[in-house]
Design an enzyme around this catalytic site. Structure first.
Site, mmCIF file in Angstrom:
data_model
loop_
_atom_site.group_PDB
_atom_site.id
_atom_site.type_symbol
_atom_site.label_atom_id
_atom_site.label_comp_id
_atom_site.label_asym_id
_atom_site.label_seq_id
_atom_site.Cartn_x
_atom_site.Cartn_y
_atom_site.Cartn_z
ATOM 1 N N CYS A 99 0.868 -1.312 -0.307
ATOM 2 C CA CYS A 99 -0.039 -0.139 -0.049
ATOM 3 C C CYS A 99 1.166 1.393 0.179
ATOM 4 C CB CYS A 99 -0.838 0.152 1.167
ATOM 5 S SG CYS A 99 -1.747 1.553 1.452
ATOM 6 N N GLU A 137 -5.021 -8.795 -1.184
ATOM 7 C CA GLU A 137 -5.031 -8.737 0.503
ATOM 8 C C GLU A 137 -3.915 -7.527 0.909
ATOM 9 O OE1 GLU A 137 -2.635 -10.053 4.330
ATOM 10 O OE2 GLU A 137 -2.086 -9.093 2.575
ATOM 11 N N ARG A 182 -5.223 -10.915 13.730
ATOM 12 C CA ARG A 182 -4.637 -10.419 12.525
ATOM 13 C C ARG A 182 -5.639 -10.237 11.631
ATOM 14 N NH1 ARG A 182 0.688 -11.245 10.947
ATOM 15 N NH2 ARG A 182 1.266 -10.960 8.958
ATOM 16 N N ARG A 184 -6.921 -8.320 8.443
ATOM 17 C CA ARG A 184 -6.508 -7.856 7.024
ATOM 18 C C ARG A 184 -7.846 -7.586 5.870
ATOM 19 N NH1 ARG A 184 -2.578 -7.333 9.483
ATOM 20 N NH2 ARG A 184 -0.289 -7.844 8.981
#
Length: 328
Positions: A99, A137, A182, A184
């Protein structure tokens, strides 16, 4: 000579030494961009998919990928030469894309706004190859990045300019059989001719796996010195860092790529070993991320932590891809 050998491994000219073989009669095909150590590939192959192309620029990650899949990923995906090896036809594009900040000058919020970023290359490949679907992802922060504008750019480019039906959801690995929290963002899309108007992401399960169940008995070589414990880790009595052992029934903090730096605020460490406290072992890192125990790790410990910390959670990708298969 090394470059020649790498090319040969990219073209599968060597006998495949992979321990994770691709399907002989694949149910679908896919390409693996920003492949890392192959988390996407493990998930997709597990569902009967065949990888036709992989790309990863990090040399250490490529070593781990080759050790397990018997081929070396191509390098920098921004190069035209690299793109030229992507096959004309494949079913699914997979990418754990980095990103980066997008330019929002002019506020057009579309394809051109991503120019100069790695996501622009994903878009170009989708535009040219038009696969049936994609599976992306990224970190949870993509949703709020630049007050939500970055995600708007991505969605507009994929939906309005490329025509895909696009859906996204934040999924937590602890709901998919892993003993860590976690979160995402997962983005999936389907080509317009497939007419997918509604996609239901898997919800996972409320039944959580306790971290104590994946821990080893005193593996050698992961100790944290008493000096570091006394002067840094436990310098304050504030409940930090998170300490676990075989009796722990919790789901631990997210495994990060900088885990080897032993951070007291974000780190999780294991009670035991020669000094009473240690880092996660290699086997425990595999289990935290959903990799098989026999997954090979031919790199240094620092690189090992970086690679698993940067990876996708394999069971999450597998669960989403399993839902996507229905529409392919």
């Amino acid at each position: 000579m090394e470059k020649l050998e790498e090319k040969a491994a990219q073209y599968h000219l060597f006998g495949n030494t992979s321990i994770f073989q691709t399907a002989v009669k694949p149910k679908f095909t896919f390409i693996d961009l920003f492949a890392g150590i192959g988390g996407f590939r493990l998930a997709m192959q597990n569902l009967g998919g065949k990888c036709l192309f992989s790309s990863e620029w990090d040399e250490k990650a490529k070593q781990t990928y080759e050790a397990n899949f018997g081929e070396v990923p191509f390098g920098d995906i921004t190069l035209e030469e690299t793109k030229s090896y992507i096959p004309k036809e494949f079913d699914v594009l997979c990418a754990g894309f980095p990103c980066q900040a997008f330019s929002l000058a002019g506020k057009r919020l579309g394809f051109e706004e991503t120019r100069g970023t790695l996501f622009f290359d994903v878009l170009r490949i989708l535009k040219e190859k038009k696969p049936k679907a994609f599976l992306l992802e990224n970190v949870k922060g993509l949703v709020t990045h630049d007050k939500g504008n970055t995600l708007k750019v991505i969605m507009k480019a994929l939906q309005e300019e490329l025509g895909y039906s696009v859906f996204y959801e934040i999924l937590d690995a602890q709901r998919f059989g892993l003993p860590q929290r976690r979160e995402r963002i997962i983005i999936v899309g389907f080509r317009p001719d497939l007419e997918v108007h509604d996609f239901k992401f898997p919800k996972g399960t409320d039944k959580k796996v306790p971290v104590g169940s994946i821990l080893e008995d005193n593996p050698i070589g992961y100790k944290i010195s008493k000096h570091l414990q006394d002067t840094y880790l436990f310098k304050k009595d504030d409940g930090r860092p998170q300490i676990i052992d075989k009796t722990s029934d919790i789901q631990v903090n997210t495994l990060v790529a900088s885990y080897h730096k032993i951070q007291r605020l974000t780190g999780t460490f294991v009670r035991g070993g020669e000094t009473g406290l240690r880092l996660y072992s290699e086997l425990e890192c595999k289990r935290l991320m959903g990799f098989p125990d026999d997954f090979k790790v031919p790199v240094s410990r620092t690189q090992m932590y970086r690679q698993f910390g940067n990876s996708v959670a394999v069971p999450v990708i597998k669960a989403v891809a399993d839902e996507m298969k229905r529409y392919l």
